[in-house]
Design a protein around this motif. Structure first.
Motif, PDB file in Angstrom:
ATOM      1  N   ARG A 195      -0.994  -3.116  -4.386  1.00  0.00           N
ATOM      2  CA  ARG A 195      -0.311  -4.048  -5.287  1.00  0.00           C
ATOM      3  C   ARG A 195      -0.181  -5.407  -4.597  1.00  0.00           C
ATOM      4  O   ARG A 195       0.186  -5.482  -3.435  1.00  0.00           O
ATOM      5  N   LEU A 252      -2.497   3.431  -3.865  1.00  0.00           N
ATOM      6  CA  LEU A 252      -2.123   2.296  -4.706  1.00  0.00           C
ATOM      7  C   LEU A 252      -2.085   1.029  -3.873  1.00  0.00           C
ATOM      8  O   LEU A 252      -1.531   1.016  -2.761  1.00  0.00           O
ATOM      9  N   ARG A 300       0.832  -1.195   0.000  1.00  0.00           N
ATOM     10  CA  ARG A 300       0.000   0.000   0.000  1.00  0.00           C
ATOM     11  C   ARG A 300       0.870   1.249   0.000  1.00  0.00           C
ATOM     12  O   ARG A 300       1.846   1.320   0.756  1.00  0.00           O
ATOM     13  N   SER A 322      -3.316  10.021  -4.964  1.00  0.00           N
ATOM     14  CA  SER A 322      -3.670   8.652  -5.299  1.00  0.00           C
ATOM     15  C   SER A 322      -3.300   7.690  -4.182  1.00  0.00           C
ATOM     16  O   SER A 322      -2.400   7.943  -3.381  1.00  0.00           O
ATOM     17  N   GLU A 365      -2.116  -4.283  -9.858  1.00  0.00           N
ATOM     18  CA  GLU A 365      -2.063  -2.967  -9.227  1.00  0.00           C
ATOM     19  C   GLU A 365      -3.401  -2.266  -9.423  1.00  0.00           C
ATOM     20  O   GLU A 365      -3.951  -2.278 -10.524  1.00  0.00           O
ATOM     21  N   THR A 422      -0.862  11.623  -8.525  1.00  0.00           N
ATOM     22  CA  THR A 422      -1.124  11.219  -9.901  1.00  0.00           C
ATOM     23  C   THR A 422      -2.076  12.230 -10.526  1.00  0.00           C
ATOM     24  O   THR A 422      -3.145  12.495  -9.971  1.00  0.00           O
ATOM     25  N   LYS A 465      -8.838   1.380 -17.315  1.00  0.00           N
ATOM     26  CA  LYS A 465      -8.921   2.661 -16.620  1.00  0.00           C
ATOM     27  C   LYS A 465     -10.326   3.213 -16.777  1.00  0.00           C
ATOM     28  O   LYS A 465     -10.857   3.270 -17.888  1.00  0.00           O
ATOM     29  N   GLU A 494      -4.931   1.542  -8.699  1.00  0.00           N
ATOM     30  CA  GLU A 494      -4.646   2.915  -8.287  1.00  0.00           C
ATOM     31  C   GLU A 494      -5.913   3.751  -8.395  1.00  0.00           C
ATOM     32  O   GLU A 494      -6.541   3.808  -9.452  1.00  0.00           O
ATOM     33  N   HIS A 495      -6.291   4.370  -7.287  1.00  0.00           N
ATOM     34  CA  HIS A 495      -7.470   5.234  -7.249  1.00  0.00           C
ATOM     35  C   HIS A 495      -6.979   6.664  -7.057  1.00  0.00           C
ATOM     36  O   HIS A 495      -6.375   7.000  -6.041  1.00  0.00           O
ATOM     37  N   SER A 496      -7.234   7.503  -8.062  1.00  0.00           N
ATOM     38  CA  SER A 496      -6.744   8.880  -8.055  1.00  0.00           C
ATOM     39  C   SER A 496      -7.914   9.855  -7.975  1.00  0.00           C
ATOM     40  O   SER A 496      -8.927   9.681  -8.649  1.00  0.00           O
TER      41      SER A 496
END
Length: 211
Positions: A31, A29, A13, A27, A116, A18, A88, A118-120
């Motif tokens: 993984r 992240l 985490r 963001s 991965e 981003t 995306k 990723e929430h931006s």
């Protein structure tokens, strides 16, 4: 029963910056590596029939430029769809400003897949939430995605879960609570803060998941 500690530790985490829609963004992240081929992970993340078995019911026009809606959750537009490596979408919940979610997959070459998510979000949204609620609001969002990452792992392993009720089980709440503590360490690394401030932020996130 799942090994909750192992599952929490299996996810990396972090928080970063981003760009979103051409502007500044913040963001988070997640993984982790799944014991499944990249094609299987991609299919689990994009096939509506499979999504309904671990994530939720999703309807819409499943193509780049199409729109989707998760039942009782967010909806948005599919911005990019590059099978089997990149998905995306915009992520809009209620009347809030658009955020973006990007899923990236990579084969490790030995039958495993690195995943991965990723929430931006626009910087002004995150900064306003942190100013009002402290970093605990970010932890709550991260804890929610942690449940998604766990649900995908269980699905890929062949476990049967009901996404409509599973997150309310004591096991899922215990996992989410522990993941909030893990997010506390990620927030402290990214943003700093005293131990007391991070403890308060974790407590704010945990209240959403406590049994």
């Amino acid at each position: 029963m799942i090994d909750i500690v192992q599952q929490v530790n299996a996810t990396h985490r972090e928080l970063g910056e981003t760009p979103v829609a051409g502007g500044a963004g913040r963001s988070l992240l997640l993984r982790r590596v799944y014991d499944a081929a990249i094609e299987d992970v991609w299919d689990a993340c994009t096939d509506p029939a499979r999504l309904a078995r671990w994530f939720g019911e999703v309807g819409g026009d499943f193509r780049e430029g199409g729109a989707f809606q998760v039942k009782d959750n967010a909806g948005g537009e599919i911005l990019r769809c590059e099978q089997p490596r990149l998905l995306k979408v915009t992520w809009v919940l209620g009347e809030s400003m658009k955020t973006e979610v990007e899923v990236r997959l990579a084969s490790t070459g030995d039958g495993l897949t690195t995943f991965e998510l990723e929430h931006s979000s626009p910087a002004e949204i995150v900064d306003a939430l942190v100013k009002e609620y402290g970093p605990g609001g970010t932890i709550g969002i991260g804890g929610g995605w942690d449940l998604t990452v766990l649900g995908l792992d269980l699905h890929l392993r062949g476990a049967a879960i009901d996404p409509a009720t599973w997150e309310d089980t004591a096991e899922a709440k215990d996992y989410a609570t522990r993941s909030c503590h893990a997010w506390g360490a990620a927030i402290q690394k990214a943003w700093g803060g005293t131990d007391e401030e991070i403890a308060a932020a974790v407590a704010f996130g945990v209240q959403h998941y406590a049994p």
